[in-house]
Design a protein around this motif. Sequence first.
Motif, short mmCIF file in Angstrom:
data_model
loop_
_atom_site.label_atom_id
_atom_site.label_comp_id
_atom_site.label_asym_id
_atom_site.label_seq_id
_atom_site.Cartn_x
_atom_site.Cartn_y
_atom_site.Cartn_z
N GLN A 163 -6.68 -1.74 7.37
CA GLN A 163 -6.72 -1.33 5.96
C GLN A 163 -8.00 -0.57 5.62
O GLN A 163 -9.09 -0.91 6.08
CB GLN A 163 -6.58 -2.55 5.05
N LYS A 216 -2.90 1.59 4.10
CA LYS A 216 -2.68 0.71 2.95
C LYS A 216 -3.21 -0.70 3.19
O LYS A 216 -3.29 -1.16 4.33
CB LYS A 216 -1.17 0.63 2.65
N LYS A 217 -3.53 -1.36 2.10
CA LYS A 217 -3.83 -2.79 2.16
C LYS A 217 -2.51 -3.54 2.37
O LYS A 217 -1.43 -3.04 1.98
CB LYS A 217 -4.49 -3.26 0.87
N GLU A 247 -0.18 -3.62 -0.49
CA GLU A 247 0.41 -2.34 -0.90
C GLU A 247 1.59 -1.95 -0.02
O GLU A 247 2.43 -1.14 -0.42
CB GLU A 247 -0.64 -1.23 -0.82
N SER A 248 1.67 -2.49 1.17
CA SER A 248 2.72 -2.12 2.12
C SER A 248 4.03 -2.81 1.79
O SER A 248 4.08 -4.03 1.60
CB SER A 248 2.28 -2.49 3.54
N TYR A 287 0.76 4.24 5.27
CA TYR A 287 -0.23 5.18 4.75
C TYR A 287 -0.03 5.45 3.26
O TYR A 287 1.09 5.43 2.74
CB TYR A 287 -0.10 6.55 5.43
N LYS A 288 -1.15 5.77 2.60
CA LYS A 288 -1.07 6.44 1.30
C LYS A 288 -1.76 7.79 1.44
O LYS A 288 -2.80 7.92 2.11
CB LYS A 288 -1.68 5.60 0.18
#
Length: 404
Positions: A270, A367-368, A371-372, A379-380
């Motif tokens: 992350q 991503k953290k 967030e996934s 990815y972001k």
Amino acid sequence: MLRGMRLATALGVLMAGCVAARADGPVPVKIGVLNDRSGVYSDISGEGSVVAARMALEDFKPAEHGLKVEIVSADHQNKPDVGSAIARQWYDRDGVDVIMDVVTSSVALAINQVTREKNKVHINSGAGSADLTGSQCTPNTVHWTYDTAALANGTGGAMVKRGGDTWFFITADYAFGQALQRDTSAVVTKNGGKVVGSVKTPFPNSDFSSFLLQAQASKAKVIGLANAGGDTINAVKQAAEFGITEGGQALAGLLIFSSDIHSLTPKVAQGLVLTEPFYWDLNDATRSFSDRFAKLFGGKKPTAAQAGVYAGTLHYLKAVEAQKSARDGAATVAKMKELPTDDPLFGKGEIRADGRKIHDMYLFEVKKPAESKGEWDLYKLLATIPGKEAFRPLNEGGCPLVKG
């Protein structure tokens, strides 16, 4: 006498008919996918690149375009001598017209020269050295997916702009690692940063502890990992164990593939900033392709290297169709440069005089875990880097094919 003349005439007509039939038949094309199928880069390329090449054939429909295409594959074991021997056998004995993929820069540079010697085609997707379109460029090679200059411009430039103005490199001691450190150092310096140290590591390597301790002791704000595949995975895991990012130093993966992050998991990776030319979840076209790929390849999403094999194969076949032959490698590559590129994974682009394929690159952050939304949601997107900004300017590479 008359009977003999009739027989000779009949045989002549028959032979002429056979020649005509061959001339009017489909153009034979043999594609060789050469890469690492058993080592540290096998997840990046490996069998997945063969799957991607087959998908390109399925979508191109060679028979409808007057072509008869066969695919073969082999493992170069990340050894230039092994790769060169396979290439010579393929070109001389087995009738291979084009070699695809070739992850590992030292092997790619060796294949590059054999291909020129034999006047065949090399479309590289897996290797990173920008020398393939610089001092080592040839009329027979196209470098499709990414290179060290684009990675340096993406990740190196972004990290300096974020405040990471002092760097220490942990560099794989072979052609790719050295080229990546060289190109990233140039970008860091150009943007006002400073390289405070570096260390070379054996390839492949499983224990990065002493190298990470040197990087930690340097107090550099950014530790640049100029390696790839299994080496990068091991280095990132061990950096987490040492608490390097918790201590305030940033880790920059200068060549990271989605397969690496999937292996590491967002929990470990992350916040890592990286540059890629392709990600499965960019748009509807990449998602559609990646869903098909995953069904054929055990649920795995394609890497950028595998995506490059698909797109490069499509464009190569278009050029062969236009030429109505695959025999003259330099002529085929010239046709590839003449035709604008357009495929569902990289969009519209071009192949420059030096053989460099130009398309956008993307700056991502891992991503953290919170967030996934799924196994491959990694990815972001931070920024899209236009191709003409991402890759080295045509007149700066030292390619002898470039005039002026």
